[in-house]
Structures are given as structure tokens and as C-alpha cells.
Scaffold this motif. Structure first.
Motif, PDB file in Angstrom:
ATOM      1  N   THR A   1       7.176  -4.836   2.800  1.00  0.00           N
ATOM      2  CA  THR A   1       7.551  -6.140   2.246  1.00  0.00           C
ATOM      3  C   THR A   1       9.052  -6.358   2.413  1.00  0.00           C
ATOM      4  OG1 THR A   1       5.778  -5.961   0.617  1.00  0.00           O
ATOM      5  CG2 THR A   1       7.495  -7.596   0.173  1.00  0.00           C
TER       6      THR A   1
ATOM      7  N   ASN B   1       3.943  -2.879  -7.036  1.00  0.00           N
ATOM      8  CA  ASN B   1       4.550  -4.061  -6.421  1.00  0.00           C
ATOM      9  C   ASN B   1       5.335  -4.892  -7.430  1.00  0.00           C
ATOM     10  OD1 ASN B   1       2.104  -3.082  -5.325  1.00  0.00           O
ATOM     11  ND2 ASN B   1       1.888  -4.837  -3.973  1.00  0.00           N
TER      12      ASN B   1
ATOM     13  N   PRO C   1      -3.511 -12.949  -4.501  1.00  0.00           N
ATOM     14  CA  PRO C   1      -4.287 -11.879  -3.877  1.00  0.00           C
ATOM     15  C   PRO C   1      -5.510 -11.491  -4.721  1.00  0.00           C
ATOM     16  CG  PRO C   1      -2.394 -10.948  -4.997  1.00  0.00           C
ATOM     17  CD  PRO C   1      -2.288 -12.451  -5.155  1.00  0.00           C
TER      18      PRO C   1
ATOM     19  N   ILE D   1      -7.502  -8.229  -5.802  1.00  0.00           N
ATOM     20  CA  ILE D   1      -7.260  -6.789  -5.831  1.00  0.00           C
ATOM     21  C   ILE D   1      -8.436  -6.082  -6.490  1.00  0.00           C
ATOM     22  CG2 ILE D   1      -5.734  -4.963  -6.710  1.00  0.00           C
ATOM     23  CD1 ILE D   1      -4.282  -6.833  -4.780  1.00  0.00           C
TER      24      ILE D   1
ATOM     25  N   ARG E   1      -9.246  -2.131  -7.556  1.00  0.00           N
ATOM     26  CA  ARG E   1      -8.800  -0.732  -7.552  1.00  0.00           C
ATOM     27  C   ARG E   1     -10.018   0.171  -7.426  1.00  0.00           C
ATOM     28  NH1 ARG E   1      -3.192   0.546  -7.137  1.00  0.00           N
ATOM     29  NH2 ARG E   1      -2.052  -1.123  -8.166  1.00  0.00           N
TER      30      ARG E   1
ATOM     31  N   GLY F   1      -3.701   2.623  -0.029  1.00  0.00           N
ATOM     32  CA  GLY F   1      -2.439   1.880   0.083  1.00  0.00           C
ATOM     33  C   GLY F   1      -2.607   0.372   0.167  1.00  0.00           C
TER      34      GLY F   1
ATOM     35  N   VAL G   1      -3.229  -1.963  -1.971  1.00  0.00           N
ATOM     36  CA  VAL G   1      -2.584  -2.812  -2.976  1.00  0.00           C
ATOM     37  C   VAL G   1      -1.094  -2.981  -2.677  1.00  0.00           C
ATOM     38  CG1 VAL G   1      -2.080  -3.108  -5.427  1.00  0.00           C
ATOM     39  CG2 VAL G   1      -4.283  -2.144  -4.724  1.00  0.00           C
ATOM     40  N   GLU G   2      -0.426  -1.868  -2.371  1.00  0.00           N
ATOM     41  CA  GLU G   2       1.005  -1.948  -2.097  1.00  0.00           C
ATOM     42  C   GLU G   2       1.239  -2.729  -0.795  1.00  0.00           C
ATOM     43  OE1 GLU G   2      -0.553   0.994  -2.840  1.00  0.00           O
ATOM     44  OE2 GLU G   2       0.086   0.952  -4.928  1.00  0.00           O
ATOM     45  N   LEU G   3       0.361  -2.510   0.172  1.00  0.00           N
ATOM     46  CA  LEU G   3       0.549  -3.125   1.482  1.00  0.00           C
ATOM     47  C   LEU G   3       0.269  -4.625   1.474  1.00  0.00           C
ATOM     48  CD1 LEU G   3       1.513  -1.993   4.113  1.00  0.00           C
ATOM     49  CD2 LEU G   3      -0.850  -1.484   4.747  1.00  0.00           C
ATOM     50  N   ILE G   4      -0.566  -5.093   0.534  1.00  0.00           N
ATOM     51  CA  ILE G   4      -0.939  -6.511   0.574  1.00  0.00           C
ATOM     52  C   ILE G   4       0.263  -7.407   0.302  1.00  0.00           C
ATOM     53  CG2 ILE G   4      -1.638  -6.959  -1.846  1.00  0.00           C
ATOM     54  CD1 ILE G   4      -3.499  -8.076   1.350  1.00  0.00           C
ATOM     55  N   SER G   5       1.292  -6.877  -0.370  1.00  0.00           N
ATOM     56  CA  SER G   5       2.471  -7.710  -0.613  1.00  0.00           C
ATOM     57  C   SER G   5       3.091  -8.173   0.707  1.00  0.00           C
ATOM     58  CB  SER G   5       3.500  -6.958  -1.470  1.00  0.00           C
ATOM     59  OG  SER G   5       3.187  -7.138  -2.843  1.00  0.00           O
ATOM     60  N   THR G   6       2.989  -7.361   1.742  1.00  0.00           N
ATOM     61  CA  THR G   6       3.466  -7.796   3.053  1.00  0.00           C
ATOM     62  C   THR G   6       2.672  -9.022   3.512  1.00  0.00           C
ATOM     63  OG1 THR G   6       4.019  -5.525   3.619  1.00  0.00           O
ATOM     64  CG2 THR G   6       3.890  -7.081   5.443  1.00  0.00           C
TER      65      THR G   6
ATOM     66  N   ILE H   1       1.037 -11.130   1.512  1.00  0.00           N
ATOM     67  CA  ILE H   1       1.344 -12.254   0.615  1.00  0.00           C
ATOM     68  C   ILE H   1       2.650 -12.927   1.066  1.00  0.00           C
ATOM     69  CG2 ILE H   1       1.874 -12.943  -1.762  1.00  0.00           C
ATOM     70  CD1 ILE H   1       0.294 -10.450  -2.701  1.00  0.00           C
ATOM     71  N   HIS H   2       3.659 -12.093   1.341  1.00  0.00           N
ATOM     72  CA  HIS H   2       4.943 -12.654   1.751  1.00  0.00           C
ATOM     73  C   HIS H   2       4.856 -13.332   3.109  1.00  0.00           C
ATOM     74  CE1 HIS H   2       6.366 -10.161  -1.568  1.00  0.00           C
ATOM     75  NE2 HIS H   2       7.228 -11.129  -1.704  1.00  0.00           N
TER      76      HIS H   2
ATOM     77  N   GLU I   1       3.415 -16.680   2.372  1.00  0.00           N
ATOM     78  CA  GLU I   1       4.394 -17.530   1.682  1.00  0.00           C
ATOM     79  C   GLU I   1       5.497 -17.998   2.630  1.00  0.00           C
ATOM     80  OE1 GLU I   1       4.442 -18.954  -1.128  1.00  0.00           O
ATOM     81  OE2 GLU I   1       2.900 -17.919  -2.266  1.00  0.00           O
TER      82      GLU I   1
ATOM     83  N   ILE J   1       0.177   4.189   6.593  1.00  0.00           N
ATOM     84  CA  ILE J   1      -0.947   3.253   6.599  1.00  0.00           C
ATOM     85  C   ILE J   1      -0.455   1.898   7.112  1.00  0.00           C
ATOM     86  CG2 ILE J   1      -2.685   2.105   5.154  1.00  0.00           C
ATOM     87  CD1 ILE J   1      -3.191   5.029   5.106  1.00  0.00           C
ATOM     88  N   ASN J   2       0.813   1.607   6.837  1.00  0.00           N
ATOM     89  CA  ASN J   2       1.424   0.346   7.281  1.00  0.00           C
ATOM     90  C   ASN J   2       1.168   0.090   8.768  1.00  0.00           C
ATOM     91  OD1 ASN J   2       2.667   1.756   5.144  1.00  0.00           O
ATOM     92  ND2 ASN J   2       4.451   0.412   5.161  1.00  0.00           N
TER      93      ASN J   2
END
Lengths: 480, 480
Positions: free
Chosen positions: A426, A451, B350, B352, B354, B419, B421-426, B428-429, B432, B450-451
Motif C-alpha cells: 500500500t 491495516n 472491502p 473481509i 478471516r 495475507g 487482508v493486509e494485501l487488499i489495502s493495495t 482498495i487504494h 480509490e 505473497i504480494n
């Protein structure tokens, strides 16, 4: 296909099958090139066989070991826990083999010709490949040099028994967990090895290299990192080496700092340090490829060498010795050769440490930003205040964001803590998209998640982090 | 401060201390408002006390349990492994208490006045707060309604013994791991509960709700998810409920699909389903606040109700019953009240889950994109080909990216795997920032990580994923 002077004709020759070389080979094949890949040892190179991958297997196991005690509170109870290092080594070898076979299969499926042997330039368009008694000549239209680097032995420790001095490559040849491990360095390998062997049972001391006073991250990350290392009972030494000696089976290093001398004792010394380019046997001088004063090949933004149709990628070109750079350069070179206007730009290269917890950082640190003349604002959030970090009991760490006060542009994102590696993408994308504070403030962040720590670091830029206790307000405001 | 008619005067009153309410309260306090927060049960609301947080503690433990066998190959050996459910419950309660105390401390540090009791509107600027024998009246300038929702009992199962029918709130009151658990639903709670209780030892059957034929994700995620559920021996039933009955201590559900009837048997039935807004006792009718046909409060982009100085946020306003929405709306409402031009936009919210592995998704699914009239390209990458996923032995999952063929704009990012959840912010951004394919193609991705799977999904859009075997090329190209 054999021409007059017994040279086989090839379209694109790539020397070296590490991350740079094999990514270049596959990308070129995808773009329609006929590719020959020459490797003298093992496909996958240092990264896969001796570097990143083995190191990450270790840190993965270390992470599991560190979290074992925490699992008890979840009701997951284990009678006797034992750690079998040789089993981990077997797993590491299995994974390395598996990934190497994967690369081989990919080369095959992309119809890449694979040659085993040593390659060297005979002229600007001819390469000799030697293996055992065999010797063959190949004529090429384009070549990519991706031969990587080798560790350079550090003169500081030349007096020591070489079996006691380990580097990134040789550490996995030690058949047992060292009783006392001294680590000389400050980079990602230093930290990955320190935390791994500490988890495996070694007593670990880190001596920062070259007299450094700090790890190379943002000051906030450095502070949190030192705190975490101390909590893990990993000793940190700073200072200048006065003497290195051996006493029986022990390595002893005397370090001077502020006029006091400390002696670090270890059964092994791991040195994470300098590398030299693998160019000696390539015959570069024969074709006049420009190298820098340290022997690294000079390339332009298309990864072209001074001989236009020959490219070079990865560690052999100097700069940061990281697979991420080699991979990108490999693709860029093959795309450029295939007529695509690709260029390399590693401004926003992340620094990743798979420590426990991991560290991931991109852009400028606070010091770098100030030195670059920016007037900055910083926002910081401790994972201690993050709900998800609390519930998984991984509250160590923090997220810090640096912006330019004038333009509000994001200059750097620094994370130490669970999920740092996945989350840093991000930050990387924000930097690449020239994002401003508001661009990271506006989007939604999953709940509950690490996040949200990034959001709160951004909110902290304007004092609006929700899960940070307010400093005492002035009396006036308090009475409002 | 007491005025003529015995009403205390307040600046901003917030009814409900869940994520929407407490985020609103803190943000308003940060912006200089004097805030009073009224809660009738416990700070933190459903999310913290009965919802997301407890559920995530369960899935966290489940993740650890699932990975135990995998740790053996790392040399981490455990004699006898036992799982103690009541200990996990204690841990869950400890975490919930800890987080709730954290919210209390934050309210205190932000000088937020906290009132315990039931609140209801007396007029457009007066609220009564009742607790036990006490009753007090508060006059306010602004109010925010953040009273949330409650589970609505499902008529389908009204015949059953209510102790056998569990919902998101009551499942944690069951003192033992159910022997056979039937789960009726298809949302994130369904999956989190299914995977958790399967890991804890239950035999689990999922019956998709309302006759659905699919989980609600992108088709590629649904396929992978069903494969993973089957591998975990979680049965999936699809069809229409014909009969629900009880036989001794067993719940039995007959399901019809394609003219065949199957009977699902369970010791408990968990129903993940509908919610009703907590508005009944608020006296909204007295002040004419507009509600929709299901009783949810109607709000505009500033979270204002039809009575301009009264705002409403979170579940009570309808839409997706997610804390992420409540948190954002809470902040927007308080910012709007404080004169900041904030608006809510949850286009890129998003989804999500878990689960084990987690699912994270943002933007349009393939079906949604096609239905919206886009001509799309999709790129997909299996984590099976990802080096880091391989070395941590979490190769299940995939990453899929959907773009608009014409504009190259990213329309959706869908991840199932470690990974996510953390990766989805990429993702989302990217959405946006109105990112194009090239915006995700150009940046550097950490190696190994994983990225890189996200990069390869993007590369796959143009057939350029490195770690995907090439399909057989046409003869012509093959002979090139």
C-alpha cells in the motif's frame, strides 16, 4: 544451424539463472524471443539456493517457535515441545529443490534452452560455454549478463579459523545450532539470522558493522527494533573492533566504545557483509564493457551495458544486492530487447526484513527526508493500540508515515510489526501514485486489521488517531 | 448548568458506544466538541463484545490449530496436542475486556462524558436517559444515533428448541464444542464459524441460505473456497428447505435440490442471517426522523437524518452490517458536525473473511462487472506458484484482478489466501486512486512475498505472469 566457424546461432543468450536471469528468460520467451539460458551451478541462483529462500524458511520456523507459548492461552496445549534443527534443514532443502524444479519446469514450458556450464565472451557477439571437457561457441544477437555476486571475505576476521566464520551461503552448512553465535552486520540478513538462531536456542550477539551506531531504518523503527531484540535477549554491541582472536573453540572480539572495551565471545561468527561481482571469468575486458571501480557492470535505465546489444541485470550491476531489483531488471532488459519501452526505476524499492516481527519500509526515513531539505510532518501509531494486533497477541511494532508539510505528499512509510510485508505494498503504491495524505486518509480499512494501524498513523499526522490517548490539553480547552 | 426545566445542557450527544458511536465520540472530542456518550450495555457494542472480535479470536485459534501438523516438518515437534475450548473462551473474554477497557480509557483521555442507560428522544433537542430508578433529561445541539442492530430470529427455524438455535451473539454462550454443527448462511460469519468449529473438532455442515447456489464472492474465489471447504471436510449443502424438525437432541433439516432430498443432522444450528435496527425505544416517531420500510434510519452523505442536526451512523442506518462502515460514518458525522466537509463514500468497501485462509475482496466481481456493462479482462494467479506461499506451506488460494478492457481501469481485486487482508489495502487504494493496469504493473513487489501474487495476477492480464506455465503455443511460434 551450425555456421562456418562452428558457432551455434542463438537469438538471446542469458548468462546466469538466478532471479534476474530466469525472470529475463521467461519474459523474453513470453514476448516471442528464442532464449538460451546458461547456468554454471543451479537454477535459481543465490536467492533461491543459498540466500533469501533458505533464510526465510529459518525465519518462518523462528516465528512459529516464538509464538508457541502464546498458543497455550488459546487452549492449544502441547505436552513437550522439541525443536529438531536437522529436520528444519531437510525441510529447507526440500523447499529449495521444489522451487528450483518449479523454475526448471517453467523454463521448459516456455521452451527456453538450458545450458549448463561456464560462459565467457569471445567477442561482441560470441560466447564460449565450457563444461567439463566440452567446449562450444554460440553466436548471439543479444545477451544479458546476470551472473550475480559472491561474498567477499572480510579482512577484519582473516586471522580466524575459516570454519568458524560463516556467511550467508555457508551458515546452512553448519550441522548444529551454534551454542553462542556472534553476528557482524546490520542489514536484513543480520536480523533474520539473529532472530532465527535465537529462536533455535543459540545465545546471539549482534555487533553492528563498521562502527555503526544504529540499524539502517527510520529512527522510530530502530528504537522499537532494539527494544524487541533486547526482549528476545539478543545482545547488541556497538563500537569499533580492537582485536579479533581465537581461544580454543571460541571466537573473541574486543570492541571499544566511549573508551570502554567489551569482549564478545562466540562459538561461531556470522558475517553479513560485502559482495564482489561475478565478472572475473566473463572476459568483459575483451569486449570493452564498462565496469565501475568496484568491478560492477555499468548499465543505463534500459539495463543496457556500454556495448549496446549486451544487457546486464541484478547484483552484478551493483547497487542494492536484492532479488527484487534483479527480477525487475531482468524483465526490463528482456522487454527492452523485445522493443517494449520499459525502463527501470527503483526509487521506491522497499526494504524488507522477515524478522519476528517483520520490518518493511519504503521511501525516505525521517533523517533522509530532512537531509533532502523537506519540511516534514510525521505520524506514528503503536500496534499496541491496534485491536487485531491485540487479539492475535502481536502488539509489538509501529507504523510511521512521513509527509512533506508543504505539498502533503507521502515521502515514506515504515512498518515494524505483523503483516508489515503485505501492508507495505500500500505504501509502495501510494509513493508510485504520488499520493497525498488525504489519499491514504479517505479509503476504508478492513476492521479489525493491522491495516487500520496505517490509517491511524496517517490520522496521527493531524493528531486524529482514534486509538491514541490524548496528551493533556491546555486548561482552556479542558474547561470548554 | 441546569436550565429552567431541569434539563442538562450538552453540546453533542451520541447514543450507542459501538464502533460507530465511540469513533464518532473520539473524533468529535479531537475536533474540540464537548461530547456525551450514552451506552445501555457495554462500550464497544456488538462488534467488540459479541461480533467481530470474538469471532476473530476463534478464527485465530483455528488458524493455529490447522497449522499445527505443518509445524512438524519445520522440526517443531509436540508430543501430545490437546485443545481446551474453555481456555479459548477465557482468552476471548480477556481480550474483549481488555479492548473494552481500552475504549473506556480513550473516552476518558478525550474527556468524553459517559452515561449508562437507555436513551430516547423527547423532542428535537431533548433526550431522556433512564437507568434503573434514575431518569434525567439532556438538551443537545447535535445528536448522533449509533444504536446498531439486533439479530432477527428466522421464522424458518421457529419450531426448534431455541437453545439449539444459535446466532452470532449466542454461539459464545455454548459451553462446549458442538458435536455436529449445522450453519445456515453464506456470509463471512458463516465461513468464520464453519472453519473455526471444524478446527475445534465439530462435524460441520454449511447450508447456503435462501436457496443460494453460490457463496457471494467472485466465481474464481467461490470455486477455490468450495475446494478448500471440502478439503477441510466441511460439507456444503445447497437447495431449498423442505422441513425442519427435531428428533431427541438432534436438529434435522430436509433440503430439496434437483428433486432429490437430503437430510442434514446437527446437535446445534447456527443461523447467520438478518438483523433488525435498534430503533424501537428511541422515540423516533416523536421527532419525525425518516426511516425506510425495514425501519433503518435514512441518512445523506454527511450521515444527517431528515432532522438536520441529528445524525445516524452504522448498522442502524441499514446497508452492509459492518463495523468498517460504522467507524467511517461515525468519523464523517462528527467531522460534519464540526464543520469539516466530510462525506461518506463506501463504493470501495472491502469484503473481509478471516477464514483459513482469509478472503479479501474489493470492487466488482467478474459477474458484477459484466452486468454493469463493462467489457472486461481478468488476470488470475494461483498461490500454488508463489515462492513465499510455498515455503510457508500455505499454497491454497489465488489472486484475481478484473479490469475494464477499454480504459484499463482496475475494477476489482479478489484474494483468497494467506495475507489477503493486509494485501487488499493495495487493491482498495488502487480503486480509490482510479488506478490503471500499468499502475499496479510498474511498482516493485517485495521478494519473496505473497504480494508478488498480486503482481502476477496483473501480469496475467496480458499473459505475462512469470510463474504460470505457458499453454502450448501454436506450431508456428513453437518452431521459431
Amino acid at each position: 544451424m551450425v555456421v562456418g566457424e562452428l558457432a551455434y546461432e542463438r537469438d538471446l543468450l542469458i548468462i546466469g539463472g538466478g532471479p534476474g536471469g530466469y525472470n529475463a528468460a521467461i519474459r523474453a520467451a513470453q514476448l516471442g524471443k528464442s532464449v538460451t539460458l546458461i547456468e554454471r551451478e543451479q537454477l535459481g541462483g543465490v536467492c533461491l539456493n543459498k540466500g533469501c529462500i533458505p533464510s526465510k524458511v529459518f525465519t518462518h520456523a523462528a516465528d512459529k517457535l516464538y509464538s508457541y507459548q502464546k498458543n497455550e492461552q488459546l487452549g492449544i496445549e502441547c505436552d513437550t515441545l522439541t525443536f529438531n534443527y536437522s529436520k528444519l534443514e531437510k525441510y529447507k532443502n526440500k523447499i529449495v529443490d521444489q522451487l528450483r524444479q518449479g523454475v526448471e519446469a517453467l523454463c521448459q514450458s516456455n521452451q527456453i534452452e538450458l545450458l549448463m556450464g561456464n560462459a565467457f565472451f569471445l567477442s561482441e557477439n560470441k560466447i564460449g560455454v565450457e563444461k567439463d571437457e566440452q567446449y562450444e561457441i554460440y553466436q548471439f544477437k543479444n545477451a544479458i549478463i546476470a551472473t550475480g555476486c559472491s561474498p567477499k571475505s572480510n579482512k577484519l576476521f582473516s586471522k580466524l579459523d575459516s570454519k568458524k566464520v560463516l556467511n550467508h551461503w555457508s551458515i546452512s552448512t553448519v550441522r548444529e545450532v551454534p551454542d553462542r553465535l556472534i553476528i557482524y552486520g546490520s542489514d536484513y540478513i543480520t536480523l533474520e539470522m539473529a532472530m532465527s538462531f535465537r529462536a533455535f536456542g543459540s545465545t546471539v550477539s549482534i555487533l553492528l558493522d563498521d562502527g555503526k551506531e544504529e540499524f539502517p531504518f527510520d529512527p522510530a523503527i530502530n528504537r522499537e527494533l532494539e527494544r524487541i531484540l533486547k526482549k528476545k535477549k539478543i545482545a547488541i554491541f556497538k563500537g569499533v573492533i580492537k582485536e579479533v582472536k581465537e581461544d580454543g573453540s571460541a571466537v573473541m572480539i574486543d570492541v571499544v566504545r566511549k573508551e570502554s572495551v567489551k569482549t564478545i565471545i562466540g562459538s561461531y561468527l556470522f558475517v553479513s557483509n560485502h559482495y564482489i561481482p561475478n565478472t572475473k571469468e566473463l572476459g568483459l575486458e575483451r569486449i570493452g564493457i564498462q565496469i565501475d571501480q568496484d568491478g560492477f557492470i555499468v548499465t543505463n535505465e534500459k539495463c543496457q551495458t556500454s556495448v549496446n546489444h549486451i544487457y546486464a541485470v541484478g547484483d552484478v550491476t551493483g547497487g542494492e544486492q536484492l532479488a527484487i531489483k534483479a527480477i525487475k531488471e531482468g524483465k526490463v532488459a528482456s522487454e527492452a530487447i523485445s522493443g517494449i519501452p520499459s525502463e527501470i526505476d527503483i526509487t521506491n524499492i522497499p526494504t524488507i526484513v522477515r524478522a519476528v516481527p517483520p520490518i518493511a519500509s519504503v521511501g525516505l526515513t525521517e533523517n533522509e527526508a530532512i537531509e533532502s531539505g523537506y519540511e516534514i510532518s510525521t505520524g506514528q501509531f503503536s500496534l499496541n493500540g491496534n485491536g487485531f494486533a491485540t487479539l492475535i497477541d502481536k502488539k509489538e511494532g509501529l507504523i510511521k508515515v512521513i509527509i512533506d508539510k508543504k505539498s502533503q505528499l507521502i515521502l515514506g512509510v515504515h512498518i515494524i510489526g505483523e503483516g508489515a510485508v503485505e501492508l507495505i505494498s500500500t505504501g509502495i503504491h501510494a509513493l508510485e501514485m504520488i499520493a497525498r495524505e488525504e489519499d491514504l486518509l479517505f479509503p476504508l480499512y478492513p476492521h479489525p486489521s493491522i491495516n487500520e494501524g496505517l490509517l491511524e498513523a496517517i490520522e496521527a499526522l493531524s493528531g486524529l488517531s482514534i486509538h491514541t490517548a490524548q496528551r493533556k490539553k491546555s486548561k482552556e480547552i479542558a474547561q470548554f
